[in-house]
Design a protein around this motif. Structure first.
Motif, PDB file in Angstrom:
ATOM      1  N   VAL A  52       0.847  -1.185   0.000  1.00 18.65           N
ATOM      2  CA  VAL A  52       0.000   0.000   0.000  1.00 18.65           C
ATOM      3  C   VAL A  52       0.885   1.238   0.000  1.00 18.65           C
ATOM      4  N   TYR A  53       0.361   2.346  -0.542  1.00 16.29           N
ATOM      5  CA  TYR A  53       1.126   3.576  -0.711  1.00 16.29           C
ATOM      6  C   TYR A  53       0.532   4.647   0.200  1.00 16.29           C
ATOM      7  N   LEU A  54       1.340   5.171   1.124  1.00 14.86           N
ATOM      8  CA  LEU A  54       0.881   6.171   2.085  1.00 14.86           C
ATOM      9  C   LEU A  54       1.523   7.519   1.778  1.00 14.86           C
ATOM     10  N   PHE A  55       0.677   8.520   1.480  1.00 10.82           N
ATOM     11  CA  PHE A  55       1.155   9.865   1.160  1.00 10.82           C
ATOM     12  C   PHE A  55       0.898  10.774   2.356  1.00 10.82           C
ATOM     13  N   THR A  56       1.963  11.411   2.840  1.00  6.86           N
ATOM     14  CA  THR A  56       1.820  12.245   4.037  1.00  6.86           C
ATOM     15  C   THR A  56       1.408  13.679   3.706  1.00  6.86           C
ATOM     16  N   GLU A  57       1.442  14.057   2.420  1.00  5.59           N
ATOM     17  CA  GLU A  57       1.025  15.398   2.010  1.00  5.59           C
ATOM     18  C   GLU A  57       0.064  15.295   0.826  1.00  5.59           C
ATOM     19  N   PRO A  58      -1.011  16.077   0.837  1.00  8.31           N
ATOM     20  CA  PRO A  58      -1.964  16.012  -0.277  1.00  8.31           C
ATOM     21  C   PRO A  58      -1.371  16.483  -1.597  1.00  8.31           C
ATOM     22  N   PRO A 176       6.089  36.801   6.355  1.00 13.15           N
ATOM     23  CA  PRO A 176       5.961  35.950   7.553  1.00 13.15           C
ATOM     24  C   PRO A 176       5.069  34.732   7.256  1.00 13.15           C
ATOM     25  N   VAL A 177       5.558  33.566   7.589  1.00 14.36           N
ATOM     26  CA  VAL A 177       4.860  32.343   7.194  1.00 14.36           C
ATOM     27  C   VAL A 177       5.154  31.205   8.159  1.00 14.36           C
ATOM     28  N   SER A 178       4.215  30.275   8.265  1.00 18.09           N
ATOM     29  CA  SER A 178       4.425  29.008   8.974  1.00 18.09           C
ATOM     30  C   SER A 178       3.771  27.900   8.163  1.00 18.09           C
ATOM     31  N   ALA A 179       4.348  26.709   8.236  1.00 17.59           N
ATOM     32  CA  ALA A 179       3.723  25.537   7.608  1.00 17.59           C
ATOM     33  C   ALA A 179       2.904  24.797   8.662  1.00 17.59           C
ATOM     34  N   MET A 180       1.736  24.351   8.268  1.00 21.79           N
ATOM     35  CA  MET A 180       0.901  23.586   9.189  1.00 21.79           C
ATOM     36  C   MET A 180       1.596  22.281   9.565  1.00 21.79           C
ATOM     37  N   ILE A 181       1.411  21.881  10.817  1.00 26.08           N
ATOM     38  CA  ILE A 181       2.002  20.630  11.299  1.00 26.08           C
ATOM     39  C   ILE A 181       0.915  19.561  11.345  1.00 26.08           C
ATOM     40  N   ILE A 182       1.207  18.406  10.781  1.00 21.88           N
ATOM     41  CA  ILE A 182       0.224  17.315  10.773  1.00 21.88           C
ATOM     42  C   ILE A 182       0.053  16.788  12.192  1.00 21.88           C
ATOM     43  N   PRO A 183      -1.164  16.789  12.733  1.00 22.34           N
ATOM     44  CA  PRO A 183      -1.389  16.250  14.082  1.00 22.34           C
ATOM     45  C   PRO A 183      -1.079  14.752  14.150  1.00 22.34           C
ATOM     46  N   ASP A 184      -0.649  14.307  15.315  1.00 20.60           N
ATOM     47  CA  ASP A 184      -0.341  12.885  15.507  1.00 20.60           C
ATOM     48  C   ASP A 184      -1.533  12.002  15.155  1.00 20.60           C
ATOM     49  N   VAL A 185      -2.741  12.439  15.551  1.00 23.23           N
ATOM     50  CA  VAL A 185      -3.926  11.610  15.328  1.00 23.23           C
ATOM     51  C   VAL A 185      -4.169  11.384  13.836  1.00 23.23           C
ATOM     52  N   ASN A 186      -3.869  12.374  13.001  1.00 24.29           N
ATOM     53  CA  ASN A 186      -4.053  12.219  11.554  1.00 24.29           C
ATOM     54  C   ASN A 186      -3.087  11.191  10.979  1.00 24.29           C
ATOM     55  N   LEU A 187      -1.842  11.219  11.466  1.00 22.95           N
ATOM     56  CA  LEU A 187      -0.856  10.236  11.005  1.00 22.95           C
ATOM     57  C   LEU A 187      -1.241   8.829  11.444  1.00 22.95           C
ATOM     58  N   LYS A 188      -1.686   8.700  12.700  1.00 19.84           N
ATOM     59  CA  LYS A 188      -2.062   7.385  13.233  1.00 19.84           C
ATOM     60  C   LYS A 188      -3.254   6.796  12.475  1.00 19.84           C
TER      61      LYS A 188
END
Length: 429
Positions: A52-58, A176-188
């Motif tokens: 299976v292929y898991l993509f961490t970014e859309p 000024p910028v920040s990248a969103m951080i993927i929550p642990d629950v989304n990864l799990k």
């Protein structure tokens, strides 16, 4: 043999995935690390040994989507949803010790932005958003240009991006910028989905079953009886964990407080054997102080069974009682199951003897069969299984019932990818 999951992502994200994988003894991950999401299209060719292929970014999935679709590869994408936006906004507020009222965001699906707007009441703020899911193809430059124009026009003070590459562009522009951080629950949840998808794909050709279970009117209940609601959620989860073990089904709990059960033959057999008396529903009713909706969908692939389960769930929600329905691959609705239907056994026995010309033993057996199935549609294969006879013998009985006008054809089912569909029959009453 371990499940091999190809994980496509940035080094720091893959490192987090490694930590969550440790609780799964049956999973092995093969990392495919990138700095630019566009290269994922080429990386896929090197992951041919994976299950299976898991993509961490859309964005990376968007680049690879056409190839994934063409090759029919099993793929999962880590959710970039309203929870990720909310948690990122919260961290941004903590970092700056104040609200940022003039910002722009980018995300895959605009519906998640709308959910956040409702949650935080953005009416008094200047919040701009870009949804790249509607673009024909992903374009980092286009997303970056959207933010830059807002900055140049003096409309924003900050950018919050779902992409590290867009973040890099903004920094180069001095914005000024920040990248969103993927929550642990989304990864799990994505890891769990990938594992579940692999288990299901090992049962190729067989019908898949997806079940959705939720407490009714969750929004109203959640607001008025928070403590009782949470207690019922806990009790429901324990019941479903035990049910999953009994039926070899996989259980997950999504953020909308839907419990999802996914299984194959053993789960399907359990449902079909309990049309009239459904122990799971009875146990839930006797344990919980709140009514529930329950719906199961059948399909030849995961998406089909999931869509049918949602149809069944919607049917269940139309009633104030705790009910359960099944929607098959033809989108026929079966149920409510677990509620006994009245069957005129006297008239049925008369028809079996005098119209279908069955003997007493076969007539009584057929009445037991119909009663046990709660008068739901059946196939000749169901009769063969119930009577413990050959399929040919069951077909002879069906032909007598059809000739005697005791039953009629009500549809068909396709329990396997290959082979002809089976005819379904129901009482002609």
């Amino acid at each position: 043999m371990k499940t091999k999951i190809a994980v496509f992502g940035r080094a720091e994200t893959i490192e987090r995935v490694h930590t969550f994988i440790e609780e799964y003894e049956n999973i092995e991950i093969l990392p495919f690390t990138y700095s630019h999401s566009k290269v994922v299209t080429e990386m896929i060719e090197n992951a041919f040994m994976c299950d299976v292929y898991l993509f961490t970014e859309p964005l990376s999935y968007s680049y690879a989507h056409q190839k994934i679709k063409r090759k029919k590869l099993p793929a999962v994408v880590v959710a970039n949803n309203e929870y990720m936006i909310l948690s990122s906004l919260y961290k941004l507020r903590q970092k700056h010790s104040q609200e940022l009222n003039r910002i722009s965001l980018d995300i895959l699906n605009e519906k998640h932005i709308e959910e956040v707007r409702k949650e935080l009441d953005f009416n008094e703020k200047q919040i701009y958003s870009y949804s790249y899911g509607k673009d024909e193809s992903p374009d980092i430059e286009k997303i970056a240009s959207f933010h830059k124009k807002l900055w140049d026009d003096g409309k924003i003070d900050y950018v919050l991006s779902s992409s590290k590459e867009v973040e890099s562009h903004m920094k180069n522009y001095g914005i000024p910028v920040s990248a969103m951080i993927i929550p642990d629950v989304n990864l799990k949840e994505a890891i769990q989905q990938a594992n579940s998808l692999t288990v299901l794909n090992q049962s190729k050709g067989a019908q898949l079953v997806t079940g959705y279970i939720r407490i009714k009117d969750t929004e109203a209940v959640h607001a008025e009886k928070q403590e009782i609601y949470e207690e019922n959620i806990y009790k429901l989860k324990q019941i479903l964990i035990n049910f999953g073990k009994q039926s070899d089904a996989l259980l997950s709990h999504n953020r909308n407080d839907h419990f999802v059960i996914v299984g194959t033959k053993k789960l399907l057999d359990h449902l079909q054997n309990h049309y009239r008396n459904f122990p799971l529903l009875s146990e839930i009713q006797s344990t919980l102080s709140m009514p529930i909706d329950m719906g199961y969908g059948l399909g030849l692939h995961a998406k089909e069974s999931e869509e049918n389960a949602l149809l069944a769930l919607d049917k269940s929600s139309k009633d104030s009682r705790s009910l359960c329905y099944i929607v098959n691959e033809r989108q026929d609705t079966i149920g409510p199951i677990g509620i006994k239907r009245d069957i005129d056994t006297s008239n049925l026995f008369h028809a079996l003897i005098h119209k279908a010309r069955l003997n007493n033993e076969l007539s009584y057996n057929f009445i037991d069969f119909i009663t046990d199935r709660n008068n739901e549609p059946f196939s000749s294969n169901d009769i063969a299984t119930f009577y413990k006879v050959t399929k040919r013998s069951a077909e002879r009985t069906v032909n007598k019932l059809l000739t005697g006008d005791v039953i009629r054809v009500s549809g068909e089912e396709r329990p396997y990818l290959k082979g002809r569909p089976r005819k379904l029959f129901t009482l002609n009453q």
